[in-house]
Motif scaffolding. Structure first.
Motif, PDB file in Angstrom:
ATOM      1  N   SER A  56      -9.010   1.422  10.103  1.00 47.25           N
ATOM      2  CA  SER A  56     -10.467   1.600   9.995  1.00 47.25           C
ATOM      3  C   SER A  56     -10.866   3.052  10.205  1.00 47.25           C
ATOM      4  O   SER A  56     -11.826   3.539   9.593  1.00 47.25           O
ATOM      5  CB  SER A  56     -11.178   0.727  11.026  1.00 47.25           C
ATOM      6  N   LEU A  57     -10.143   3.742  11.065  1.00 49.52           N
ATOM      7  CA  LEU A  57     -10.479   5.135  11.366  1.00 49.52           C
ATOM      8  C   LEU A  57     -10.438   5.996  10.104  1.00 49.52           C
ATOM      9  O   LEU A  57     -11.237   6.938   9.955  1.00 49.52           O
ATOM     10  CB  LEU A  57      -9.512   5.677  12.424  1.00 49.52           C
ATOM     11  N   LYS A  58      -9.549   5.664   9.204  1.00 47.92           N
ATOM     12  CA  LYS A  58      -9.416   6.453   7.973  1.00 47.92           C
ATOM     13  C   LYS A  58     -10.648   6.353   7.071  1.00 47.92           C
ATOM     14  O   LYS A  58     -10.814   7.160   6.149  1.00 47.92           O
ATOM     15  CB  LYS A  58      -8.167   6.012   7.218  1.00 47.92           C
ATOM     16  N   ASP A  59     -11.513   5.376   7.342  1.00 46.72           N
ATOM     17  CA  ASP A  59     -12.737   5.242   6.550  1.00 46.72           C
ATOM     18  C   ASP A  59     -13.772   6.311   6.899  1.00 46.72           C
ATOM     19  O   ASP A  59     -14.749   6.496   6.162  1.00 46.72           O
ATOM     20  CB  ASP A  59     -13.361   3.860   6.765  1.00 46.72           C
ATOM     21  N   ILE A  60     -13.591   6.969   8.038  1.00 48.02           N
ATOM     22  CA  ILE A  60     -14.517   8.033   8.436  1.00 48.02           C
ATOM     23  C   ILE A  60     -14.092   9.332   7.755  1.00 48.02           C
ATOM     24  O   ILE A  60     -12.944   9.761   7.892  1.00 48.02           O
ATOM     25  CB  ILE A  60     -14.531   8.203   9.965  1.00 48.02           C
TER      26      ILE A  60
END
Length: 556
Positions: A56-60
């Motif tokens: 999910s962090l990669k979506d930022i």
């Protein structure tokens, strides 16, 4: 299907902070519900959470973040990767204790069924408890017959696991007992036997497999993590040094301390025999009952000094609102010196201690040792630090690191030394004692985890190399290896201080910031590995693939 943390993208810098706060609360909830440390379900749930959250962090969008946001991104990424790696290491450790815990999954299953509110069948539960009791009896018999081969560290870890399982089983039993009459009718008798077995098993393991007296609460065993474990922790702390290089730094710093000790010793008439000068300083203690007055004076002295010289902002609330407490004799066995933060907790003897313990406590907390301890714990040290942490980016407190927390307090010992705050040779010896102590902490903690020093050798090092009272040395080593501190915690004092000291040279000595600006910025940035603090303050170009490269130590 894996859960992902929703990212909105309306404001990437707000997104990353919200992401961190969500992770913090999620992990609190998971830890609260999956609360049995050796549970396979706990292991699986945490592993799933860490992996899905990293995804999910990669979506930022990293490139759209400001510098603070990019640091936050790296902090949470490092945090998740570290905990995921630690999860695997802990599972490997638990495997080594498994021969002693064949009954454990039975207890875990009962407790997790209750947590999930599965319907209770008293007759079935009684049979399961009965079977658990048989398994414990078989384990006890194998230990007696020397048929179980487990290393001492794994055996000692198993005793802590048994204690934890007993507490969970007690909670399980207490939930149903009396409230469910059929449960009590079936389970009361077999549960009583198993509870007794779980109370007896740790003592048997300690005596037969660990080799310590079960009634010896002062025994120090510890849990060495090995070189690979140390390297993994250093990677998490973003420090590009090997354990062996840390030992070299410690030795070089110790040599400097010893030279300065000899200078102060000459001023007092003891020549190069600095240990004799140290003995002189140890005997300069206040009478019983007078220690609180001394501590109050020393706290005010340090606060006045940093304000007079405009070294750091000291908010009025921080200056006015701190409290003092006395440490119990029992706690002094683990913490022979002061503790601090929001309050200061003072070690000094009580009338219940025997004569030897009284003298060691007074000598170990003499006037000149206490001087450094007070400003380390209060202002400009931990008390000021905690005050600012609660008010500036408080969400970063989840990224705890001793290199920032303890490094900051010891850094002030270095800065105040440079500014000649300790004017008398007695005060210099008091400060040098602590500098030597922090060098020794690197040595004994690293070598213990490398398997090169035993707890007793660690104690001897503090006595002979630093000049500790034996009781205070035992307390320091017991505190270090009791399991409440991470393996690199004790090394973090000196190494963190050296990092902040080196960063200060880069931004203050170069004229980019004043001392006060630098110190305020460090506090307002809140907790993080020091190399990330450096990237923040120097506004360095950073990417999500950030790797440690800062060689902060250039020697003496």
């Amino acid at each position: 299907m894996r859960q992902r943390i929703e990212v909105i993208h309306s404001d990437p810098d707000q997104d990353i902070r919200q992401f961190i706060e969500t992770v913090s609360e999620d992990l609190t909830d998971i830890d609260r519900f999956h609360n049995i440390s050796i549970s396979p379900k706990r292991q699986a749930r945490l592993e799933e959470y860490y992996k899905s959250t990293l995804a999910s962090l990669k979506d930022i969008p990293f490139r759209h973040l400001n510098q603070d946001g990019k640091i936050d991104y790296l902090l949470i990424q490092n945090f998740l990767n570290r905990d995921l790696r630690q999860l695997g290491l802990t599972a490997e450790k638990n495997k080594k204790s498994k021969p002693l815990l064949g009954f454990a999954l039975g207890i875990v299953g009962l407790c997790e069924d209750r947590q999930n509110m599965k319907k209770m069948d008293g007759k079935k539960a009684a049979q399961e408890i009965f079977e658990i009791g048989k398994q414990i009896s078989e384990t006890q018999a194998k230990i007696q017959a020397q048929k179980i081969k487990v290393d001492k560290t794994s055996a000692f870890r198993a005793t802590r696991t048994v204690d934890e399982l007993r507490a969970h089983l007690e909670e399980w039993y207490g939930f149903y007992n009396g409230y469910d009459p059929l449960f009590s009718w079936w389970v009361k008798e077999p549960y009583g036997k198993v509870k007794k077995q779980l109370e007896e098993l740790p003592a048997l393991i300690k005596e037969r497999l660990v080799g310590i007296d079960p009634n010896d609460n002062d025994a120090i065993v510890g849990d060495p993590i090995g070189r690979e474990g140390l390297l993994a922790d250093l990677e998490s702390e973003i420090i590009p040094y090997t354990p062996e290089q840390l030992l070299e730094i410690a030795e070089e710093e110790y040599v400097w301390c010893e030279l300065e000790m000899k200078k102060a010793s000459h001023e007092l008439g003891y020549g190069d025999e600095w240990r004799n000068a140290l003995e002189h300083v140890k005997n300069l203690y206040v009478e019983p009952g007078n220690q609180p007055e001394l501590i109050h004076f020393l706290a005010q002295e340090a606060t006045d000094y940093v304000e007079k010289h405009d070294l750091v902002t000291v908010p009025r609330i921080a200056k006015e609102n701190w409290r003092m407490f006395m440490m119990s004799p029992e706690r002094q066995q683990i913490n022979p010196f002061f503790l601090g933060g929001t309050s200061i907790i003072v070690s000094y003897p009580t009338d219940t201690m025997d004569h030897e313990a009284k003298m060691m406590s007074m000598r170990g907390n003499n006037i000149h040792f206490s001087r450094s301890t007070v400003f380390h714990e209060m202002i400009p040290g931990h008390h000021l630090q905690y005050h600012m942490m609660a008010r500036h980016k408080p969400y970063r407190q989840m990224f705890f690191t001793a290199f920032w927390t303890e490094g900051w307090a010891l850094y002030w010992e270095m800065i105040l030394w440079d500014k000649k705050f300790p004017e008398s040779p007695e005060n210099r010896i008091g400060m040098l004692f602590w500098r030597m102590h922090r060098c020794a902490r690197i040595v004994f903690s690293v070598k213990f985890h490398l398997g090169q020093m035993s707890p007793q050798e660690c104690i001897d090092l503090l006595v002979y190399k630093v000049g500790h009272e034996r009781a205070t040395a035992e307390g320091e080593v017991r505190r270090s290896f009791a399991g409440d501190y991470s393996p690199l915690y004790q090394a973090g004092y000196m190494l963190g201080a050296l990092q902040i000291y080196a960063l200060r040279k880069e931004v203050v000595d170069s004229g980019k910031m004043t001392e006060k600006q630098f110190h305020d910025r460090v506090l307002q940035a809140n907790m993080m590995p020091i190399e990330l603090l450096r990237a923040l303050l120097k506004e360095q170009h950073i990417t999500p693939e950030f790797k440690s490269s800062w060689r902060f130590y250039n020697g003496r």
